[in-house]
Write a protein that holds these residues in place. Structure first.
Motif, short mmCIF file in Angstrom:
data_model
loop_
_atom_site.label_atom_id
_atom_site.label_comp_id
_atom_site.label_asym_id
_atom_site.label_seq_id
_atom_site.Cartn_x
_atom_site.Cartn_y
_atom_site.Cartn_z
N LEU A 144 35.40 3.29 14.57
CA LEU A 144 34.36 2.27 14.57
C LEU A 144 33.04 2.88 14.13
CD1 LEU A 144 35.08 0.42 17.94
CD2 LEU A 144 36.13 0.07 15.69
N ASP A 145 32.26 2.11 13.40
CA ASP A 145 30.96 2.57 12.94
C ASP A 145 30.06 2.86 14.15
OD1 ASP A 145 28.76 3.17 11.43
OD2 ASP A 145 28.47 1.18 10.61
N GLY A 146 29.59 4.07 14.27
CA GLY A 146 28.80 4.46 15.43
C GLY A 146 29.63 5.18 16.48
N GLY A 147 30.92 4.86 16.54
CA GLY A 147 31.88 5.58 17.38
C GLY A 147 31.47 5.77 18.83
N TYR A 148 31.85 6.91 19.37
CA TYR A 148 31.60 7.19 20.78
C TYR A 148 30.11 7.30 21.07
CZ TYR A 148 31.04 12.12 19.36
OH TYR A 148 30.62 13.28 18.76
N TYR A 149 29.32 7.68 20.05
CA TYR A 149 27.88 7.75 20.19
C TYR A 149 27.32 6.41 20.66
CZ TYR A 149 23.04 7.81 18.39
OH TYR A 149 21.68 7.68 18.24
N GLY A 150 27.80 5.34 20.05
CA GLY A 150 27.33 4.01 20.41
C GLY A 150 27.72 3.61 21.82
N ILE A 151 28.95 3.91 22.22
CA ILE A 151 29.40 3.56 23.57
C ILE A 151 28.57 4.29 24.62
CG2 ILE A 151 31.36 3.53 25.15
CD1 ILE A 151 31.63 1.68 22.69
N LEU A 152 28.31 5.56 24.39
CA LEU A 152 27.50 6.33 25.34
C LEU A 152 26.09 5.76 25.47
CD1 LEU A 152 28.53 10.00 24.38
CD2 LEU A 152 29.33 8.65 26.32
N LEU A 153 25.48 5.40 24.34
CA LEU A 153 24.13 4.84 24.39
C LEU A 153 24.10 3.50 25.13
CD1 LEU A 153 22.40 5.45 20.92
CD2 LEU A 153 21.87 6.49 23.13
#
Length: 234
Positions: free
Chosen positions: A138-147
């Motif tokens: 997914l675009d943004g990946g785990y970085y997005g989920i953490l944020l």
């Protein structure tokens, strides 16, 4: 986001990767590559703000199911256009658009809230969501989920929330690869925390559906521009 996508779809995919070598001098080609990087760097401001707005939307929505339905519907509609713009084909499994990332983040928050913010549920759901985002590309990946989780859990603690977000930006090695505190990708990402910190908690102009529509619409327009652009061949 628009600046980033102009750089990626028009400048990179449309010109840099398709232009015959003889069209540009080495200096002109280097300028084009620099322009692509600058657009990409500027675009890093957008994603943390999207994650913040998602967390705020979750906290204030009166209908979480409708919120999920809207995100899911526009994610599905946007995917073919996203694939065309970034991959040049109608269907591609190489990456999925950012609305799927936000939808997954919303689901993670819903489970966390259902558990009444149980610490173990937070850890497990965040980890599973991050792994799923990375596995599905997914675009943004785990970085997005953490944020998204950080912006939700630390909603009322502005300073700690921003510090935690900066740590995530610095550590995560997806699109925001940490190369040092002066890395331009990190710095522009961190700049997104300025409006986030200054947010007064009040709702602005109701433009919800404008932004839902804008995402696939601007990708389609950029793809059409790229398709119609003709690079003269010498």
């Amino acid at each position: 986001m628009l600046i980033d996508h102009i750089g990626q779809i028009i400048l990179k995919n449309g010109i840099v990767l398709n232009a015959p070598y003889s069209v540009f001098t080495d200096k002109e080609f280097a300028i084009l590559l620099s322009a692509v990087n600058i657009c990409h760097i500027i675009g890093r401001i957008a994603f943390p703000i999207f994650c913040f707005l998602l967390a705020e939307g979750f906290l204030h929505t009166h209908n979480i199911k409708r919120y999920m339905l809207n995100l899911g519907a526009f994610a599905i509609v946007s995917e073919p256009v996203y694939d065309l713009g970034f991959r040049g084909k109608l269907i591609s499994s190489e990456a999925q658009n950012v609305l799927f990332t936000l939808l997954l983040g919303l689901i993670v928050l819903a489970v966390i809230e259902k558990s009444r913010n149980n610490i173990w549920v937070i850890v497990i759901c965040t980890s599973d969501g991050a792994l799923l985002a990375r596995g599905c590309m997914l675009d943004g990946g785990y970085y997005g989920i953490l944020l998204v989780v950080v912006f939700y859990i630390l909603h009322d603690r502005k300073v700690i929330k921003c510090i935690a977000a900066i740590c995530i930006m610095f550590i995560c090695g997806l699109e925001f690869s940490p190369k040092g505190i002066l890395d331009p990708y990190f710095l522009t990402s961190a700049c997104s925390l300025i409006p986030i910190f200054l947010y007064n908690g009040k709702r602005g102009i109701n433009m919800k559906y404008f932004f839902y529509i804008f995402y696939p619409a601007h990708l389609l327009v950029l793809f059409v521009i790229t398709s119609l652009a003709v690079i003269p061949r010498l």
